[in-house]
Enzyme design. Structure first.
Site, PDB file in Angstrom:
ATOM      1  N   GLU A 161      42.822  15.937   7.870  1.00  0.00           N
ATOM      2  CA  GLU A 161      41.525  15.383   7.479  1.00  0.00           C
ATOM      3  C   GLU A 161      40.485  15.674   8.554  1.00  0.00           C
ATOM      4  OE1 GLU A 161      39.696  14.521   5.341  1.00  0.00           O
ATOM      5  OE2 GLU A 161      40.183  12.726   4.220  1.00  0.00           O
ATOM      6  N   ASP A 162      39.230  15.732   8.140  1.00  0.00           N
ATOM      7  CA  ASP A 162      38.159  15.902   9.123  1.00  0.00           C
ATOM      8  C   ASP A 162      37.878  14.597   9.865  1.00  0.00           C
ATOM      9  OD1 ASP A 162      37.242  14.841   6.721  1.00  0.00           O
ATOM     10  OD2 ASP A 162      35.286  15.806   6.816  1.00  0.00           O
ATOM     11  N   ASP A 164      37.390   7.156   8.794  1.00  0.00           N
ATOM     12  CA  ASP A 164      36.215   6.295   8.976  1.00  0.00           C
ATOM     13  C   ASP A 164      36.647   4.873   8.586  1.00  0.00           C
ATOM     14  OD1 ASP A 164      33.647   5.246   8.961  1.00  0.00           O
ATOM     15  OD2 ASP A 164      32.766   6.805   7.751  1.00  0.00           O
ATOM     16  N   PHE A 194      26.316   8.734  11.926  1.00  0.00           N
ATOM     17  CA  PHE A 194      26.600   9.600  10.780  1.00  0.00           C
ATOM     18  C   PHE A 194      26.604  11.045  11.251  1.00  0.00           C
ATOM     19  CE2 PHE A 194      26.531  11.614   6.731  1.00  0.00           C
ATOM     20  CZ  PHE A 194      27.190  10.715   5.910  1.00  0.00           C
ATOM     21  N   ARG A 254      27.744  21.302   5.919  1.00  0.00           N
ATOM     22  CA  ARG A 254      29.156  21.562   6.245  1.00  0.00           C
ATOM     23  C   ARG A 254      29.328  22.812   7.090  1.00  0.00           C
ATOM     24  NH1 ARG A 254      32.267  18.215   2.791  1.00  0.00           N
ATOM     25  NH2 ARG A 254      31.447  17.985   0.674  1.00  0.00           N
TER      26      ARG A 254
END
Ligand code: PRP
Ligand code: MN
Ligand code: MG
Length: 192
Positions: free
Chosen positions: A98-99, A102, A151, A164
């Site tokens: 996963e990036d 959160d 963010f 992205r």
């Protein structure tokens, strides 16, 4: 630097160095095995592409697409599987990539879902961990960076489908996403 971004959080060079370290660590841990590396579309694609090329073990690759965010910067808490694995992972060593973790809702859902399929092992690798926003605890085996509650976009991470492709990980200007969310006429989520 991109106009909509406040500042660089992690440079391309810092990311590359850390991805190499993660690759070495994973290669040591999986020596003699051939794990299935599972990338979570779309955020993980760039990290996964770099990570697998830093491994010195053979791997196979597969992808799942899930979405929880839609057109908002807040997690809805609802995880939808948009595309499932092509492999039957029963008996396989699975490494979920996963990036970012959160709230943890996405990875928690994926982990529980994949465990029901009987893999020989299941580990999780995330590039970024934002612990300040965690709502559910997920055991992360490999993490690149712990980041503050900002963010972030770039290196696979988007806001509303954009940014992205940026090579660095950048903090998005607050006005970019607050202006959007104040506008009731903003376009519906298009799956980005
Ligand atoms: C983002 C990110 C993670 C997830 C993390 O994906 O790529 O998959 O949210 O958030 P959580 O820990 O709060 O669940 P998103 O749903 O935006 O889809 P995308 O990867 O296609 O951008
Ligand atoms: Mn994602
Ligand atoms: Mg996203």
């Amino acid at each position: 630097m991109h106009n909509d971004t406040e500042r660089v959080l992690l440079t391309e060079q810092e990311i590359a160095a850390r991805v190499r370290q993660l690759g070495e660590e994973i290669s040591r841990d999986y020596a003699g095995k051939e794990p299935l590396v599972v990338g979570i579309l779309k955020g993980a694609v760039i990290f996964m592409a770099d990570l697998v090329r830093c491994l010195s073990i053979p791997v196979r690759m597969d992808f799942m697409a899930v979405s929880s965010y839609g057109a908002s910067s807040q997690s809805s808490g609802v995880v939808r599987i948009l595309k499932d694995l092509e492999h039957n992972i029963g008996g396989m060593d699975v490494l979920l990539v996963e990036d970012i973790v959160d709230t943890g809702l996405t990875l928690n859902y994926l982990r529980e879902n994949l465990l029901t399929r009987g893999p020989a092992s299941l580990k999780i690798c995330t590039l970024l961990d934002k612990p300040g926003r965690r709502r559910v605890n997920v055991p992360v085996d490999y993490n690149g960076f712990i980041i503050p509650d900002e963010f972030v976009v770039g290196y696979g991470l988007d806001y509303n489908g954009r940014y992205r492709h940026l090579r660095d990980i950048m903090i998005l200007k607050r006005e970019v996403y607050t202006a959007k969310e104040d506008n009731e006429n903003c376009p519906a989520d298009d799956g980005s």
